[in-house]
Design a protein around this motif. Structure first.
Motif, PDB file in Angstrom:
ATOM      1  N   LEU A  14     -42.336  31.074  12.793  1.00  0.00           N
ATOM      2  CA  LEU A  14     -42.854  32.086  11.653  1.00  0.00           C
ATOM      3  C   LEU A  14     -41.571  32.633  10.980  1.00  0.00           C
ATOM      4  CD1 LEU A  14     -45.515  34.227  13.804  1.00  0.00           C
ATOM      5  CD2 LEU A  14     -45.905  32.809  11.547  1.00  0.00           C
ATOM      6  N   GLU A  15     -40.475  32.757  11.758  1.00  0.00           N
ATOM      7  CA  GLU A  15     -39.330  33.124  11.212  1.00  0.00           C
ATOM      8  C   GLU A  15     -38.592  32.252  10.212  1.00  0.00           C
ATOM      9  OE1 GLU A  15     -36.532  34.074  14.620  1.00  0.00           O
ATOM     10  OE2 GLU A  15     -37.331  36.019  14.905  1.00  0.00           O
ATOM     11  N   LYS A  16     -38.914  31.020  10.622  1.00  0.00           N
ATOM     12  CA  LYS A  16     -38.542  29.809   9.537  1.00  0.00           C
ATOM     13  C   LYS A  16     -39.217  29.972   8.342  1.00  0.00           C
ATOM     14  CE  LYS A  16     -37.968  25.110   8.945  1.00  0.00           C
ATOM     15  NZ  LYS A  16     -38.512  23.621   9.568  1.00  0.00           N
ATOM     16  N   GLU A  17     -40.486  30.249   8.384  1.00  0.00           N
ATOM     17  CA  GLU A  17     -41.431  30.310   7.155  1.00  0.00           C
ATOM     18  C   GLU A  17     -41.132  31.470   6.361  1.00  0.00           C
ATOM     19  OE1 GLU A  17     -46.249  30.312   6.067  1.00  0.00           O
ATOM     20  OE2 GLU A  17     -45.478  30.550   8.345  1.00  0.00           O
ATOM     21  N   LYS A  18     -40.771  32.487   6.952  1.00  0.00           N
ATOM     22  CA  LYS A  18     -40.726  33.886   6.496  1.00  0.00           C
ATOM     23  C   LYS A  18     -39.351  33.755   5.418  1.00  0.00           C
ATOM     24  CE  LYS A  18     -39.090  38.474   7.291  1.00  0.00           C
ATOM     25  NZ  LYS A  18     -38.783  39.491   8.170  1.00  0.00           N
ATOM     26  N   SER A  19     -38.148  32.857   5.950  1.00  0.00           N
ATOM     27  CA  SER A  19     -37.084  32.950   5.411  1.00  0.00           C
ATOM     28  C   SER A  19     -37.111  31.846   4.134  1.00  0.00           C
ATOM     29  CB  SER A  19     -35.968  31.973   6.216  1.00  0.00           C
ATOM     30  OG  SER A  19     -34.766  31.677   5.806  1.00  0.00           O
ATOM     31  N   GLU A  20     -38.030  30.741   4.224  1.00  0.00           N
ATOM     32  CA  GLU A  20     -38.387  29.747   3.170  1.00  0.00           C
ATOM     33  C   GLU A  20     -39.068  30.605   2.156  1.00  0.00           C
ATOM     34  OE1 GLU A  20     -40.499  26.708   5.261  1.00  0.00           O
ATOM     35  OE2 GLU A  20     -38.823  25.826   5.959  1.00  0.00           O
ATOM     36  N   LEU A  21     -40.109  31.368   2.720  1.00  0.00           N
ATOM     37  CA  LEU A  21     -40.917  32.347   1.523  1.00  0.00           C
ATOM     38  C   LEU A  21     -39.832  33.453   0.809  1.00  0.00           C
ATOM     39  CD1 LEU A  21     -43.843  32.748   3.532  1.00  0.00           C
ATOM     40  CD2 LEU A  21     -43.814  31.313   1.454  1.00  0.00           C
ATOM     41  N   ASN A  22     -39.130  33.951   1.457  1.00  0.00           N
ATOM     42  CA  ASN A  22     -38.136  34.717   0.753  1.00  0.00           C
ATOM     43  C   ASN A  22     -37.212  33.915  -0.227  1.00  0.00           C
ATOM     44  OD1 ASN A  22     -38.594  37.301   1.848  1.00  0.00           O
ATOM     45  ND2 ASN A  22     -37.565  36.869   3.885  1.00  0.00           N
ATOM     46  N   ALA A  23     -36.749  32.907   0.361  1.00  0.00           N
ATOM     47  CA  ALA A  23     -36.002  32.026  -0.721  1.00  0.00           C
ATOM     48  C   ALA A  23     -36.899  31.708  -2.002  1.00  0.00           C
ATOM     49  CB  ALA A  23     -35.282  30.457   0.137  1.00  0.00           C
ATOM     50  N   GLU A  24     -37.951  31.121  -1.641  1.00  0.00           N
ATOM     51  CA  GLU A  24     -38.943  30.794  -2.750  1.00  0.00           C
ATOM     52  C   GLU A  24     -39.358  32.167  -3.631  1.00  0.00           C
ATOM     53  OE1 GLU A  24     -43.277  28.746  -3.775  1.00  0.00           O
ATOM     54  OE2 GLU A  24     -42.792  29.395  -1.616  1.00  0.00           O
ATOM     55  N   ILE A  25     -39.287  33.265  -3.083  1.00  0.00           N
ATOM     56  CA  ILE A  25     -39.697  34.470  -3.971  1.00  0.00           C
ATOM     57  C   ILE A  25     -38.534  34.826  -4.840  1.00  0.00           C
ATOM     58  CG2 ILE A  25     -39.986  37.106  -3.627  1.00  0.00           C
ATOM     59  CD1 ILE A  25     -41.903  36.280  -1.203  1.00  0.00           C
ATOM     60  N   GLU A  26     -37.195  34.760  -4.125  1.00  0.00           N
ATOM     61  CA  GLU A  26     -36.073  34.992  -4.727  1.00  0.00           C
ATOM     62  C   GLU A  26     -35.721  33.965  -6.012  1.00  0.00           C
ATOM     63  OE1 GLU A  26     -32.781  37.130  -6.403  1.00  0.00           O
ATOM     64  OE2 GLU A  26     -34.186  37.551  -4.752  1.00  0.00           O
ATOM     65  N   ALA A  27     -36.248  32.835  -5.948  1.00  0.00           N
ATOM     66  CA  ALA A  27     -35.908  31.758  -6.980  1.00  0.00           C
ATOM     67  C   ALA A  27     -37.045  32.056  -8.091  1.00  0.00           C
ATOM     68  CB  ALA A  27     -35.997  30.352  -6.514  1.00  0.00           C
ATOM     69  N   ARG A  29     -38.343  34.979  -8.771  1.00  0.00           N
ATOM     70  CA  ARG A  29     -38.104  36.150  -9.566  1.00  0.00           C
ATOM     71  C   ARG A  29     -36.955  35.972 -10.454  1.00  0.00           C
ATOM     72  NH1 ARG A  29     -37.740  41.009  -4.520  1.00  0.00           N
ATOM     73  NH2 ARG A  29     -40.020  41.047  -4.397  1.00  0.00           N
ATOM     74  N   GLU A  30     -35.943  34.980 -10.407  1.00  0.00           N
ATOM     75  CA  GLU A  30     -34.929  34.653 -11.112  1.00  0.00           C
ATOM     76  C   GLU A  30     -35.438  34.032 -12.244  1.00  0.00           C
ATOM     77  OE1 GLU A  30     -31.872  32.473  -8.830  1.00  0.00           O
ATOM     78  OE2 GLU A  30     -31.507  34.320  -7.594  1.00  0.00           O
ATOM     79  N   LYS A  31     -36.197  33.130 -12.203  1.00  0.00           N
ATOM     80  CA  LYS A  31     -36.861  32.473 -13.252  1.00  0.00           C
ATOM     81  C   LYS A  31     -37.686  33.361 -14.027  1.00  0.00           C
ATOM     82  CE  LYS A  31     -37.582  27.692 -11.242  1.00  0.00           C
ATOM     83  NZ  LYS A  31     -38.572  26.797 -10.772  1.00  0.00           N
ATOM     84  N   ALA A  32     -38.218  34.480 -13.319  1.00  0.00           N
ATOM     85  CA  ALA A  32     -39.488  35.399 -14.071  1.00  0.00           C
ATOM     86  C   ALA A  32     -38.293  36.482 -15.066  1.00  0.00           C
ATOM     87  CB  ALA A  32     -40.061  36.216 -13.113  1.00  0.00           C
TER      88      ALA A  32
END
Length: 60
Positions: A14-27, A29-32
């Motif tokens: 779950l911690e790994k998935e959370k980290s991956e999701l946070n990275a995806e969200i940041e990317a 947001r930058e595109k947006a």
């Protein structure tokens, strides 16, 4: 009931998935933000063009 090892593995997964999701969200947001900036520039240019056309029509 789960074993301690299963609980640790679940937490780790779950911690790994959370980290991956946070990275995806940041990317995303930058595109947006980039897209919003681009659209803002386009809208500003269209406003200038509309104003110029209004002025042109008022002149003639």
């Amino acid at each position: 009931m789960r074993t301690l090892r299963e609980i640790r593995n679940k937490i780790s997964d779950l911690e790994k998935e959370k980290s991956e999701l946070n990275a995806e969200i940041e990317a995303l947001r930058e595109k947006a933000e980039t897209k919003a900036d681009s659209l803002e520039q386009e809208v500003a240019e269209l406003r200038k063009e509309a104003e110029s056309l209004k002025e042109l029509l008022e002149t003639y």
